[in-house]
Scaffold this active site. Structure first.
Site, PDB file in Angstrom:
ATOM      1  N   MET A  10      31.360  69.620  91.002  1.00  0.00           N
ATOM      2  CA  MET A  10      31.800  68.223  90.903  1.00  0.00           C
ATOM      3  C   MET A  10      31.297  67.455  92.130  1.00  0.00           C
ATOM      4  O   MET A  10      31.854  66.416  92.506  1.00  0.00           O
ATOM      5  CB  MET A  10      33.322  68.147  90.794  1.00  0.00           C
ATOM      6  N   ALA A  68      30.265  66.532  96.152  1.00  0.00           N
ATOM      7  CA  ALA A  68      30.887  66.649  97.482  1.00  0.00           C
ATOM      8  C   ALA A  68      30.666  68.073  97.986  1.00  0.00           C
ATOM      9  O   ALA A  68      31.605  68.788  98.346  1.00  0.00           O
ATOM     10  CB  ALA A  68      32.370  66.284  97.446  1.00  0.00           C
ATOM     11  N   HIS A 125      29.614  75.814  98.000  1.00  0.00           N
ATOM     12  CA  HIS A 125      28.680  75.552  96.885  1.00  0.00           C
ATOM     13  C   HIS A 125      27.307  76.122  97.221  1.00  0.00           C
ATOM     14  O   HIS A 125      26.629  76.691  96.363  1.00  0.00           O
ATOM     15  CB  HIS A 125      28.525  74.046  96.652  1.00  0.00           C
ATOM     16  N   GLY A 185      32.929  80.074  92.293  1.00  0.00           N
ATOM     17  CA  GLY A 185      33.586  80.589  93.485  1.00  0.00           C
ATOM     18  C   GLY A 185      34.917  81.251  93.160  1.00  0.00           C
ATOM     19  O   GLY A 185      35.630  80.819  92.256  1.00  0.00           O
ATOM     20  N   GLU A 186      35.231  82.283  93.945  1.00  0.00           N
ATOM     21  CA  GLU A 186      36.507  82.998  93.736  1.00  0.00           C
ATOM     22  C   GLU A 186      37.693  82.249  94.339  1.00  0.00           C
ATOM     23  O   GLU A 186      38.826  82.659  94.155  1.00  0.00           O
ATOM     24  CB  GLU A 186      36.413  84.411  94.315  1.00  0.00           C
ATOM     25  N   VAL A 212      34.033  81.160 100.780  1.00  0.00           N
ATOM     26  CA  VAL A 212      33.411  80.876 102.079  1.00  0.00           C
ATOM     27  C   VAL A 212      34.439  80.104 102.906  1.00  0.00           C
ATOM     28  O   VAL A 212      35.103  79.197 102.388  1.00  0.00           O
ATOM     29  CB  VAL A 212      32.114  80.050 101.906  1.00  0.00           C
TER      30      VAL A 212
HETATM   31  O1  PAF Z   1      35.148  74.175  90.070  1.00  0.00           O
HETATM   32  C1  PAF Z   1      34.713  73.033  89.815  1.00  0.00           C
HETATM   33  O2  PAF Z   1      34.098  72.364  90.659  1.00  0.00           O
HETATM   34  C2  PAF Z   1      34.944  72.434  88.449  1.00  0.00           C
HETATM   35  O3  PAF Z   1      36.184  72.823  87.939  1.00  0.00           O
HETATM   36  C3  PAF Z   1      33.819  72.769  87.441  1.00  0.00           C
HETATM   37  C4  PAF Z   1      33.733  74.246  87.171  1.00  0.00           C
HETATM   38  C5  PAF Z   1      32.492  72.258  87.985  1.00  0.00           C
HETATM   39  C6  PAF Z   1      34.095  72.062  86.105  1.00  0.00           C
HETATM   40  O4  PAF Z   1      34.169  70.680  86.257  1.00  0.00           O
END
Ligand code: PAF
Length: 282
Positions: free
Chosen positions: A30, A32, A37, A147-148, A176
């Site tokens: 999403m 940011a 990430h 991510g976990e 992380v």
């Molecule tokens: O984990 C996230 O950032 C969101 O829930 C995802 C998996 C991108 C779905 O919008």
């Protein structure tokens, strides 16, 4: 690096890559973006040939309109970070492109979404499933990286993929952390300086509870974590549950399962943070 906003452009590009026999790795986000990430992108780089990152703040997974409004967005910065990692394609659709009409699908996750986040954020995982199933359909990735930190989300996406028989391998990647232990999250940038100073207590308490737990009951461990964090006077635990890592149902005793995880949600002022720690793994 290509940046596309339409599903058609995305699919044309993916078709070309698949024809060349490339393994498509997908990192849905999403935006940011932060180091967490980037670690997903790095793992995708190891396991695939062509990386697609989606940046889409999905309205259907926000049960709180204020949360959607204040969710951090910085596309230029995100693009720059992904360029530095030589990501091949960024998909940034509009809400209209993703939802030309209302998505009325209701998913059934059994007991998986009746607890923790599911209990406190009604409809959240249905929204996640709506967008992730659309994205998987559009990107058709061979592998997708999550991510976990979002432990329950990962379990739900694995179930979604299994139930819909989607030909994608879901890869979970370790949390992380900042040098002071705070789990990386896009929401961290919304913390006031004072809350940012207090927030590492969450991870510190979880890690300390790994030692505390030996010789103590599950309930004593839960109480210790909740009381320590609430005792700071700055942070407020919404839930802390010690659960079976597969079913996500709370355990009463340490030998109830051979995979046990503690999952927490904490308010640091108005900002809601989540984290987790593994007590037992096979
Ligand atoms: O984990 C996230 O950032 C969101 O829930 C995802 C998996 C991108 C779905 O919008």
């Amino acid at each position: 690096m290509k940046i596309v906003t339409s599903i058609k452009e995305l699919q044309d590009e993916i078709k070309k890559q698949k024809k060349e026999g490339r393994v498509i790795g997908f990192v849905p986000t999403m935006g940011a973006l932060h180091e967490g990430h980037l670690s997903l992108v790095q793992e995708a780089r190891k396991q695939s040939d062509y990386i697609v990152v989606s940046i889409f703040v999905n309205p259907t997974q926000f049960n709180n309109p204020d949360d959607l409004k204040t969710y951090p967005r910085d596309l230029d910065r995100d693009v720059k970070m992904l360029k530095d990692l030589s990501v091949e394609l960024i998909f940034t659709p509009t809400v209209k492109e993703m939802y030309p009409e209302e998505d009325k699908r209701q998913f059934d996750f059994g007991m998986l979404d009746k607890v923790m986040e599911g209990k406190f954020r009604p409809g959240h995982f249905n929204g996640v499933a709506q967008v992730v199933s659309k994205l998987f359909d559009q990107v058709k990735p061979d592998k997708a990286f999550f991510g976990e930190k979002d432990f329950q989300q990962l379990a739900i996406i694995r179930k979604l993929v299994k139930d819909l028989k989607m030909p994608v391998e879901v890869v979970g990647c370790s949390i992380v952390r900042e040098p002071d232990g705070l789990a990386m999250s896009s929401r961290n940038q919304l913390l006031t300086p004072e809350m940012r100073k207090n927030a590492p207590l969450i991870a510190k308490t979880l890690f300390e509870s790994l030692n505390f737990a030996s010789g103590k009951t599950v309930k004593e461990t839960v109480d210790q974590v909740v009381n320590t964090i609430n005792g700071s006077g700055m942070l407020e635990v919404e839930y802390f549950e010690i659960v079976d890592g597969n079913t996500l149902q709370p355990v009463d005793k340490w030998d109830d399962s051979d995979y046990i995880v503690g999952c927490i949600a904490v308010f640091a002022g108005k900002v809601r943070l989540i984290d987790n720690v593994t007590y037992k793994y096979h």
